[in-house]
Scaffold this motif. Structure first.
Motif, short mmCIF file in Angstrom:
data_model
loop_
_atom_site.label_atom_id
_atom_site.label_comp_id
_atom_site.label_asym_id
_atom_site.label_seq_id
_atom_site.Cartn_x
_atom_site.Cartn_y
_atom_site.Cartn_z
N UNK A 53 11.05 104.92 138.43
CA UNK A 53 11.27 105.47 139.76
C UNK A 53 9.96 105.68 140.52
N UNK A 54 8.88 105.06 140.01
CA UNK A 54 7.59 105.08 140.70
C UNK A 54 6.94 103.70 140.78
N UNK A 55 7.47 102.74 140.02
CA UNK A 55 6.82 101.41 139.98
C UNK A 55 7.77 100.25 140.27
N UNK A 56 9.03 100.53 140.54
CA UNK A 56 10.03 99.46 140.61
C UNK A 56 9.63 98.30 141.50
N UNK A 57 9.06 98.59 142.67
CA UNK A 57 8.77 97.53 143.65
C UNK A 57 7.30 97.13 143.70
N UNK A 58 6.53 97.55 142.71
CA UNK A 58 5.10 97.24 142.70
C UNK A 58 4.86 95.73 142.75
N UNK A 59 5.46 95.00 141.84
CA UNK A 59 5.14 93.58 141.70
C UNK A 59 5.57 92.78 142.93
N UNK A 60 6.75 93.07 143.46
CA UNK A 60 7.22 92.34 144.63
C UNK A 60 6.29 92.55 145.82
N UNK A 61 5.85 93.79 146.01
CA UNK A 61 4.98 94.09 147.15
C UNK A 61 3.57 93.56 146.91
#
Length: 225
Positions: A53-61
């Motif tokens: 709930x703190x890293x879910x979208x890191x890689x996509x962004x």
């Protein structure tokens, strides 16, 4: 300094012409379904710890923006092995980035990646911009280490978790604001799911009764310091 709340513990911070994103968890948050991550700018991505709930979208962004990922050594190395630009830090360390000085400070919590692998020790960030200074506590309990922060930095805003159960609740956050000597508070890490739902009016009243200002932003809303 402009701060945008993207829900849960995700923040967008604009300092001059630099965009800093903190703990991107958006696509997994039903309450943030109106936020399009493809429209979020990020030159840097700061991560307090490795929970989903703190890293879910890191890689996509990060793939789209080529952002530098800043976190503890273990998290930075994890993304470094995947080919992402990264900058490792650890507790007590400070680095001068182009947008300001960043210190990685202790937080009392846990930290593991969604697959259960070790995510290093959790932390928070003190950011000293050219004109304003903020503290992003991350997921944490109330801790005496917070008293060290005002010895080195005069804060203009403290961003504190207030959802209880996994972190501090409202009463502890009020005490935390005393420890960091900052009466202007932005609450986060609340309402996303059942365990951390809060009574907004009661929370604001408790802070007001303690001569403090608690801001609870709508998802997508911004403030300027």
């Amino acid at each position: 300094m402009k701060i945008t709340f993207y829900g849960h513990a995700c923040l967008g911070i604009t300092i001059g012409d630099i965009n800093v994103l903190v703990d991107p968890f958006i696509t997994g948050n039903e309450k943030a379904s109106h936020i399009d991550i493809d429209k979020i700018s990020a030159d840097y991505i700061l991560l307090t710890h490795a929970h989903q709930d703190h890293i879910l979208d890191v890689e996509a962004i990060a793939k789209r923006t080529n952002a530098v990922i800043v976190s503890n050594f273990e998290i930075a190395a994890y993304y470094g092995k995947k080919g992402f630009d990264h900058h490792p830090m650890n507790h007590g360390g400070t680095w001068d980035f182009e947008f300001g000085k960043v210190k990685y400070v202790p937080a009392i919590h846990t930290s593991s990646f969604p697959d259960g692998s070790y995510g290093g020790q959790p932390g928070g960030f003190v950011i000293e911009g050219e004109h304003k200074n903020i503290y992003i506590a991350g997921d944490t309990s109330l801790t005496m280490d917070m008293k060290l922060i005002p010895m080195f930095t005069k804060l203009d805003l403290a961003i504190l978790p207030i959802g209880d159960n996994f972190t501090m609740g409202v009463d502890e956050a009020i005490k935390a604001s005393d420890f960091v000597e900052c009466d202007k508070i932005m609450g986060y890490h609340y309402d996303t799911f059942g365990y951390i739902e809060i009574d907004h009016e009661e929370a604001k009243r408790k802070f007001f009764d303690s001569d403090k200002d608690l801001m609870l932003l709508e998802i997508g809303e911004s403030i300027e310091l």
